[in-house]
Design a protein around this motif. Structure first.
Motif: not given
Length: 523
Positions: A71, A101, A106, A108-109, A114-115, A117, A165, A361
């Motif tokens: 990440a 997670l 999520y 933060k993803l 990076l969602e 992923c 990722m 994250l």
């Protein structure tokens, strides 16, 4: 004629000797790690982001390509940094943790872009928890009313998530991902200049960068030079995969308050359910001689919900039983010019609450925001001074999740002590009340409301709730004594964890000078 041959041999010998001396001196210079390297120049790319002017050097070296490393590589690469990632093993990991997670993680993803992923890996949405104790159960839903319908927890195979990722970070032209084992950090006059590593084919190489970020996980062999590690192993997880198991509450994590310690169930694909059995202490029954299978069938199986029992026993009979020590380690960094610790190499908590990836994250978001104003990372001492603010700015999220994980694990474990029994039962009943009594703690656990003060208030609200039940309607000397021990026990659980996290940074971060540290001036 003979003289010319002799003269030729002498000249050849002298040249060979000079060449040999040059090679030896060069090797000694590299081995001494006291080499002088030309400063790395950074330039602005066409979109105003920063990148290295020297194509042979990276701006940042990242050691490890797990959740945190992958990440971080994508995040810094997207900001224009030249990133070199060195990972011990690039094949798909096969772990029994790092599979849940939380919604806060999520979010933060999404913030890191990076969602996607969690797509195409058969990830399952998680909307809350179900809590079981002595035949009773209660549902605890995440407070997601104010968020988009896609926001929830996610559970999945850890290896699939990491591979997604890695693929995404490696797709950036300025991110180089390679397999190798980092053996040491290269230091010159107290400044980390890069790393020495062994490639997949056995070659020993060195790599240099302005900043080296160590993300090599819970088994890190590099952290000792960058922090004061105090690793505690309170228990181990025994992992199983249940196939085609229908959980009592779909799309929920299940926590069974069993004896001697909790049991977890959560989906990791559309057909598989992960079971994690907590075994207190550092010694677990042997898998090889059948002790573990017997323990799971005779001690654990009778305590799981009836809907899960058959699938659980079938998973034990199948024999794919895995174990992993549960580690906790407060963040105690030694600020070192040219280097930084991240992820489990830096900070760990008990995995009961599934908060590790959320913390990692969140840390990456904090670090990204700190590095974005900087076009030049070459002044290592000044950068180190500036990044001291990272350790303070990360505290509200990290310390809340860390403290909750440690405190909740101790409360959820069975104990022969009557005061601890009362606390455990009161916690279950408090959460069962619903409304703010469940929404508050679950928002803390999910990372949606990481406020340390809120955590302490709810923790002692449980203790006072338990005390009130003991003393009403008629207090007796015995009940008063148990109540006093209950309050003392609650304090003994949470205050040492808070002390390890840092009282000032946790509750009063604005009073820490590093909180206000400004970016170094552009030269």
């Amino acid at each position: 004629m003979a003289d010319s041959y002799v003269l030729g041999w002498i000249l050849c010998s002298v040249m060979a000797l000079v060449a040999l001396c040059g090679v030896v001196l060069r090797r000694q210079k590299w081995k001494g790690i006291s080499m002088r390297t030309e400063p790395l120049k950074t330039v602005l790319t066409s979109n105003g982001e920063c990148g290295s002017a020297d194509a042979s050097h990276a701006d940042v070296i990242i050691v490890g390509a797990g959740v945190a490393g992958s990440a971080l590589a994508h995040t810094l690469g997207k900001d224009g940094r030249r990133v070199q990632v060195i990972e011990r093993d690039l094949s798909e990991p096969d772990r029994i943790v790092g599979e849940l997670l939380q919604p806060g993680g999520y979010l933060k993803l999404i913030e890191l872009g990076l969602e996607d992923c969690v797509e195409e890996i058969d990830a399952q949405q998680v909307f809350g928890y179900a809590l079981f104790k002595d035949g009773k159960h209660t549902q605890l839903s995440y407070p997601l009313e104010k968020f988009h319908s896609d926001v929830s927890g996610r559970s999945f195979h850890n290896g699939r998530f990491i591979q997604r990722m890695r693929e995404k970070s490696a797709s950036l032209p300025n991110v180089h991902l390679e397999q190798g084992i980092v053996t040491s950090l290269l230091e010159e006059k107290g400044i980390i200049r890069g790393v020495q590593y062994k490639t997949k084919d056995g070659r020993e190489l060195t790599a240099f960068a302005s900043l080296t970020i160590v993300c090599d996980g819970c088994f890190s062999n590099l952290r000792r030079s960058l922090c004061n590690p105090k690793v505690d192993i309170p228990s181990s997880f025994v992992g199983l995969v249940l196939e085609n198991c229908h959980l009592p509450y779909s799309n929920h994590g299940h926590v069974i308050l069993a004896d001697p310690s909790p049991i977890l169930f959560y989906p990791i694909s559309s057909t598989e359910t992960r079971c994690l059995v907590d075994v207190p202490g550092q010694k677990v029954p042997s898998i090889a001689n059948g002790e573990m299978a017997n323990y799971l069938k005779t001690i654990v199986a009778p305590q799981v919900p009836p809907e899960i029992y058959d699938s659980f026993v079938a998973a034990v009979d199948k024999g794919n039983i895995r174990t992993m020590p549960n580690r906790s380690m407060p963040a105690a960094p030694h600020p070192t010019p040219g280097a930084l610790l991240m992820g489990d190499a830096f900070n760990m908590r008990h995995p009961l609450t599934g908060g590790g990836m959320t913390v990692a994250l969140s840390d990456i978001v904090v670090l990204r925001d700190l590095l974005r104003p900087l076009h030049d990372l070459n002044d290592a001492p000044m950068l180190c001074k500036y990044l001291e603010s990272f350790y303070t700015l990360r505290k509200p999220v990290a310390s809340t999740i860390n403290t909750l994980a440690g405190a909740l694990y101790k409360v959820f474990c069975a104990s022969p002590d009557q005061a601890r029994k009362e606390m455990r039962q009161a916690c279950f009943d408090y959460l069962s009340l619903g409304g703010v009594f469940s929404a508050g703690p679950i928002s803390l656990l999910s990372g949606l409301n990481p406020r340390p003060l809120s955590l302490v208030l709810h923790f002692f609200a449980v203790a006072i709730y338990s005390l009130g039940r003991l003393l009403l309607p008629f207090p007796s000397p015995k009940r008063i004594w148990i109540g006093a021990r209950l309050i003392s026990g609650a304090s003994g659980i949470i205050f040492p964890i808070i002390k390890a996290e840092g009282v000032r940074q946790m509750f009063f971060p604005a009073t820490v000078p590093a909180y206000y540290r400004a970016p170094p001036p552009v030269k």
